[in-house]
Design a protein around this motif. Structure first.
Motif, PDB file in Angstrom:
ATOM      1  N   MET A  60     -38.414 -46.146   4.568  1.00  0.00           N
ATOM      2  CA  MET A  60     -39.401 -47.228   4.485  1.00  0.00           C
ATOM      3  C   MET A  60     -38.663 -48.560   4.493  1.00  0.00           C
ATOM      4  O   MET A  60     -37.836 -48.836   3.628  1.00  0.00           O
ATOM      5  CB  MET A  60     -40.232 -47.085   3.214  1.00  0.00           C
ATOM      6  N   ILE A  61     -38.961 -49.404   5.490  1.00  0.00           N
ATOM      7  CA  ILE A  61     -38.301 -50.698   5.620  1.00  0.00           C
ATOM      8  C   ILE A  61     -38.816 -51.684   4.571  1.00  0.00           C
ATOM      9  O   ILE A  61     -38.058 -52.422   3.945  1.00  0.00           O
ATOM     10  CB  ILE A  61     -38.503 -51.268   7.032  1.00  0.00           C
ATOM     11  N   SER A  62     -40.144 -51.708   4.360  1.00  0.00           N
ATOM     12  CA  SER A  62     -40.704 -52.610   3.352  1.00  0.00           C
ATOM     13  C   SER A  62     -40.718 -51.922   1.996  1.00  0.00           C
ATOM     14  O   SER A  62     -40.740 -50.701   1.900  1.00  0.00           O
ATOM     15  CB  SER A  62     -42.125 -53.032   3.742  1.00  0.00           C
ATOM     16  N   ARG A  63     -40.707 -52.734   0.944  1.00  0.00           N
ATOM     17  CA  ARG A  63     -40.587 -52.195  -0.415  1.00  0.00           C
ATOM     18  C   ARG A  63     -41.848 -52.516  -1.202  1.00  0.00           C
ATOM     19  O   ARG A  63     -42.349 -53.645  -1.181  1.00  0.00           O
ATOM     20  CB  ARG A  63     -39.357 -52.797  -1.096  1.00  0.00           C
ATOM     21  N   VAL A  64     -42.342 -51.496  -1.907  1.00  0.00           N
ATOM     22  CA  VAL A  64     -43.544 -51.639  -2.720  1.00  0.00           C
ATOM     23  C   VAL A  64     -43.445 -50.624  -3.837  1.00  0.00           C
ATOM     24  O   VAL A  64     -42.761 -49.601  -3.706  1.00  0.00           O
ATOM     25  CB  VAL A  64     -44.819 -51.403  -1.870  1.00  0.00           C
ATOM     26  N   ARG A  65     -44.113 -50.886  -4.947  1.00  0.00           N
ATOM     27  CA  ARG A  65     -44.039 -49.942  -6.052  1.00  0.00           C
ATOM     28  C   ARG A  65     -45.347 -49.961  -6.831  1.00  0.00           C
ATOM     29  O   ARG A  65     -46.210 -50.801  -6.605  1.00  0.00           O
ATOM     30  CB  ARG A  65     -42.875 -50.281  -6.981  1.00  0.00           C
ATOM     31  N   GLY A  66     -45.470 -49.005  -7.760  1.00  0.00           N
ATOM     32  CA  GLY A  66     -46.637 -48.958  -8.619  1.00  0.00           C
ATOM     33  C   GLY A  66     -47.736 -48.068  -8.086  1.00  0.00           C
ATOM     34  O   GLY A  66     -47.646 -47.487  -6.998  1.00  0.00           O
ATOM     35  N   ALA A  67     -48.817 -47.941  -8.887  1.00  0.00           N
ATOM     36  CA  ALA A  67     -49.931 -47.057  -8.551  1.00  0.00           C
ATOM     37  C   ALA A  67     -50.779 -47.579  -7.410  1.00  0.00           C
ATOM     38  O   ALA A  67     -51.483 -46.821  -6.752  1.00  0.00           O
ATOM     39  CB  ALA A  67     -50.808 -46.834  -9.783  1.00  0.00           C
ATOM     40  N   GLY A  68     -50.751 -48.893  -7.161  1.00  0.00           N
ATOM     41  CA  GLY A  68     -51.426 -49.471  -6.007  1.00  0.00           C
ATOM     42  C   GLY A  68     -52.914 -49.661  -6.136  1.00  0.00           C
ATOM     43  O   GLY A  68     -53.561 -50.086  -5.180  1.00  0.00           O
ATOM     44  N   ASP A  69     -53.498 -49.396  -7.305  1.00  0.00           N
ATOM     45  CA  ASP A  69     -54.948 -49.447  -7.413  1.00  0.00           C
ATOM     46  C   ASP A  69     -55.492 -50.846  -7.653  1.00  0.00           C
ATOM     47  O   ASP A  69     -56.566 -51.194  -7.174  1.00  0.00           O
ATOM     48  CB  ASP A  69     -55.426 -48.508  -8.519  1.00  0.00           C
ATOM     49  N   ARG A  70     -54.772 -51.681  -8.404  1.00  0.00           N
ATOM     50  CA  ARG A  70     -55.274 -53.006  -8.758  1.00  0.00           C
ATOM     51  C   ARG A  70     -54.428 -54.146  -8.203  1.00  0.00           C
ATOM     52  O   ARG A  70     -54.945 -55.205  -7.874  1.00  0.00           O
ATOM     53  CB  ARG A  70     -55.358 -53.153 -10.287  1.00  0.00           C
TER      54      ARG A  70
END
Length: 809
Positions: A1-11
């Motif tokens: 994955m080139i882009s970075r994101v974290r967490g549950a993503g719901d809110r």
């Protein structure tokens, strides 16, 4: 994955990516405009809905050394993409840290008014060296945009703003404003000054009178001490009332911080509606970003609330797109859904047919000369969906006559076999009666399975509408007509050799047996019985249809297949089709449903530069082999379909009947699923489903079903529970005899998940606890409520959950 994101993503969700890994920047929006950013963070285009075109762009900033005038280069930086804004952070060669923050002002709109189109572009400088640094900043903007060359520009010294209008359309004025007093300014007809390797300054402090480019330039001198900061904000603005109204808007414009707070609050409020939570954080993020993308594209134009089919490029609103948009918008922005649908309902053709599109500036319509099209049944279905989602009886009575006229147009289009028959003999827009109407040299008319399936559902919906307002005879007539059409479809449009539906019977009488993604329609709209629906889903699940980014429009082995043929409609991946499939497959193959929702959304962030995508942004269609985006960077009608597929497919909400029901479809790898704060029947409802070990649903709404769920009175999540782990989601429901507290893990590992209980619990409780780690209910008959003040120290296994029920004793 080139882009970075974290967490549950719901809110909450944001992406970070290296600034050399984007093909373009974000498409940001507000009710009065759209702003498209470049890969380097500059503004590509500033579009105003009142004008229906780009008024400014490009716009950029660059730096030169204050003493030598030599251009200062930049080191590789980071781009942070948020639902409401984009930030670009990088370091100049001289050691200055630069952060550019861009957003469109978007407060809470009213029914007939909204904030003027304004894009804020702040440049922040931070000096972390041990010596003072001086730079010259040059900001440049093309004030012509995509308009004609009859641009008139003046410089307003009191407002530090260039103000421009076109002689041919002086009503829409635009401005390029600077928050600081510039060292110099100029309106040039040559943009070379904005990118020279050496800045010779100062600017002319004058308006150049001849030329076809209209480049507004601000020169600023910024001196930043060690550990010091400096900032400057530029504003792009447009106003339909002409120069006088534009000046008033500039004078009333809030500061950068105030406008950003206002915009962020608006986004947080909308993103906090229809929150979908699953063990798959990518699906959760897909729903969240679908809502953000929808907010970016909802416009208030001279003709009313709408969206255009290509943000920042088009001035046309398309009926089928508007109908599909409403299926998602009903759950988050029902007022927008109502207003956008009403335009079409109140502008039917004399025959009752729904127009193909209209110009949002003038209301001029187009129907391509078809006697019937898919817009007609889709509008009826969207009107019924809106009523069922909102319970708005006034709306239903207002639109029923239009829905009835549209239904009569459907009945008038039937042939001798009882099928809805499009007589068109042209090609492309003039010969295709459905959603794939831009294929050049292609005809899809006669009796298409797509159109007939939609018409069956539409006639059934009109029957329900008539019954609801007491028109029993009309209800019975439309209901009978719906069943007659369903029988005709299953008699005339089924291939006896395969048991699947024809693509169509053409106007030449020839039946076309080729299998395409359009097979999904008789499943979606209830034409096919359970056995045939299962067979269709199985056929559409075959490998030749599928890629790692979603579903092809035709299978790879088809004779007509081409990865880009017909704008991808004959072999490319139109990602919205994947969402249709996810909805249809939910009852039969929830595993494939979950995979479709995951793969289609994660593709946008997997490798943006290679795939020509922007993380979190729903692009249009992909090359059928390379999966590179070939269409627009933000397709407005895809995000609401993703939201709809997640809510009505995965989460199981059903609004097709007279009253809502709910039957969540848990994929085999999902042991839980939840929805919070979904707009329904004038309020907010929430529910979650768990395997404990049998599937049980807990809900705050009284669904029209006698069994299958535990009924609670209120969602008290925000006042009762707080999760201290970003990978864990929490829900709390309350009723008179107790509280249910749920915690779900979205991480691919076991996590510690302490839950803080914000309410004081007094007295004694009977506590039941189910955890997927243990796989059974554990009962504690006598728990002192005061011990709960320390919270619930949970450990939750990989994508599992813990459910706690508290009952006062």
């Amino acid at each position: 994955m080139i882009s970075r994101v974290r967490g549950a993503g719901d809110r909450f969700s944001s992406y970070e990516i290296d600034d050399d890994q984007l093909p373009v920047g974000s498409t940001l929006g507000a009710p009065k405009g759209v702003t498209v950013l470049k890969a380097n963070g500059a503004v590509e285009a500033f579009y105003a809905s009142d004008a229906g075109e780009r008024l400014i762009g490009p716009m950029q900033v660059r730096f030169w050394d204050r003493e030598t005038g030599i251009a200062i280069g930049a080191l590789p930086g980071k781009v942070r993409i948020h639902p409401d804004r984009q930030e670009h952070a990088y370091e100049l060669d001289n050691g200055l840290l630069v952060t550019e923050r861009v957003f469109m002002r978007s407060g809470v709109p009213q029914l007939d008014s909204a904030d003027p189109a304004m894009t804020y572009y702040r440049v922040e400088l931070e000096n972390q060296t041990d010596h003072s640094l001086g730079v010259t900043l040059l900001a440049a903007a093309n004030l012509r945009g995509s308009t004609d060359a009859d641009v008139r520009v003046r410089y307003d010294e009191s407002r530090r703003a260039f103000i421009a209008v076109n002689r041919s359309s002086a009503a829409t004025a635009r401005a390029f404003r600077c928050s600081r007093e510039p060292a110099s300014w100029e309106l040039a007809h040559d943009h070379g000054k904005a990118s020279r390797s050496r800045f010779y300054g100062p600017l002319a402090n004058a308006i150049a009178r001849r030329g076809s480019e209209f480049i507004a330039l601000f020169e600023l001198h910024l001196q930043v001490r060690p550990a010091g900061h400096a900032e400057v904000t530029f504003v792009l603005a447009a106003e339909a009332g002409g120069v006088r109204h534009l000046r008033r808007a500039l004078d009333a414009a809030p500061s950068f911080d105030a406008a950003q707070a206002q915009t962020r609050a608006r986004y947080e409020e909308i993103l906090g509606r229809a929150v979908v939570m699953t063990p798959d954080a990518e699906v959760n993020r897909g729903v969240l970003w679908a809502k953000a993308n929808m907010l970016r594209t909802m416009l208030l134009a001279p003709t009313g609330w709408c969206f255009v089919n290509d943000p920042a490029r088009s001035h046309n609103s398309v009926a089928r797109d508007t109908a599909w948009f409403a299926f998602g918008a009903d759950y988050v922005t029902p007022d927008f859904a109502r207003e956008s649908l009403l335009w079409y309902a109140e502008h039917l053709e004399r025959s009752g047919e729904v127009v193909e599109y209209y110009d949002i500036r003038s209301g001029k319509t187009e129907d391509y000369g078809l006697n019937i099209n898919d817009n007609t049944p889709l509008l009826i279905l969207a009107l019924w969906h809106h009523y069922n989602a909102t319970g708005d009886e006034t709306f239903l009575r207002r639109v029923y006559r239009a829905a009835g006229r549209a239904a009569e147009a459907i009945l008038d289009a039937r042939n001798g076999d009882g099928l809805v028959w499009c007589t068109a003999k042209g090609t492309a827009d003039w010969g295709i009666a459905g959603w794939r109407n831009v294929i050049e040299g292609y005809r899809l008319s006669g009796a298409t399975t797509e159109l007939n399936s939609e018409c069956f559902a539409a006639l059934r919906a009109v029957a329900e509408m008539a019954a609801r307002i007491g028109k029993r005879d009309e209800s019975a007539r439309f209901a009978d007509a719906a069943e007659e059409l369903r029988a005709a479809i299953n008699r005339e449009l089924v291939d006896p050799e395969t048991g699947l539906y024809y693509l169509n019977i053409g106007v030449d009488g020839y039946a076309h047996t080729n299998v395409t993604c359009d097979l999904v329609f008789p499943v979606m709209f209830g034409v096919a019985d359970e056995e045939r629906s299962a067979r269709i889903i199985s056929r559409l699940s075959e490998e030749s249809f599928w890629t790692k980014a979603g579903m092809r429009t035709v299978p790879r082995g088809d004779l007509a297949y081409g990865p880009t043929h017909g704008y991808g409609l004959l072999g490319g991946v139109w990602v919205g089709v994947t969402f249709w499939f996810a909805f249809a497959a939910a009852r039969f193959n929830p595993d494939f449903m979950a995979t479709a929702l995951h793969d289609s959304f994660v593709h946008y962030s997997r490798d943006p530069r290679r795939n020509n995508t922007v993380p979190g942004q729903f692009s249009e269609w992909l090359h059928g082999e390379t999966l590179v985006n070939q269409g627009m960077m933000l397709s407005p009608w895809f995000p609401p379909r993703y939201l709809w597929a997640a809510i009505e497919g995965a989460a199981g909400l059903d609004l097709s009947g007279a009253e809502p029901t709910c039957a969540p479809r848990l994929a085999p790898q999902w042991r839980w699923l939840g929805v919070r704060r979904l707009r329904l029947r004038g309020g907010f409802v929430s529910w979650f489903a768990v395997r404990a070990p049998d599937v049980t649903t807990y809900a705050t709404f009284r669904f029209a079903q006698e069994h299958g769920y535990e009924a609670y009175d209120r969602d008290v999540t925000d006042e009762v529970v707080e999760t201290l782990n970003e990978d864990v989601v929490a829900i709390a429901f309350e009723r008179s005899d107790g509280i249910a507290i749920f915690a779900g893990n979205t991480a691919g590992r076991t996590v510690s998940a302490p839950l803080r209980l914000k309410r004081r619990f007094e007295g004694r409780y009977r506590m039941r606890v189910y955890s997927t780690e243990r796989g059974e209910w554990v009962v504690h008959d006598d728990v002192d409520g005061r011990t709960l003040a320390h919270g619930l120290p949970l450990q939750i296994d990989r994508r599992g959950f813990t459910l706690v029920e508290l009952h006062a004793v």
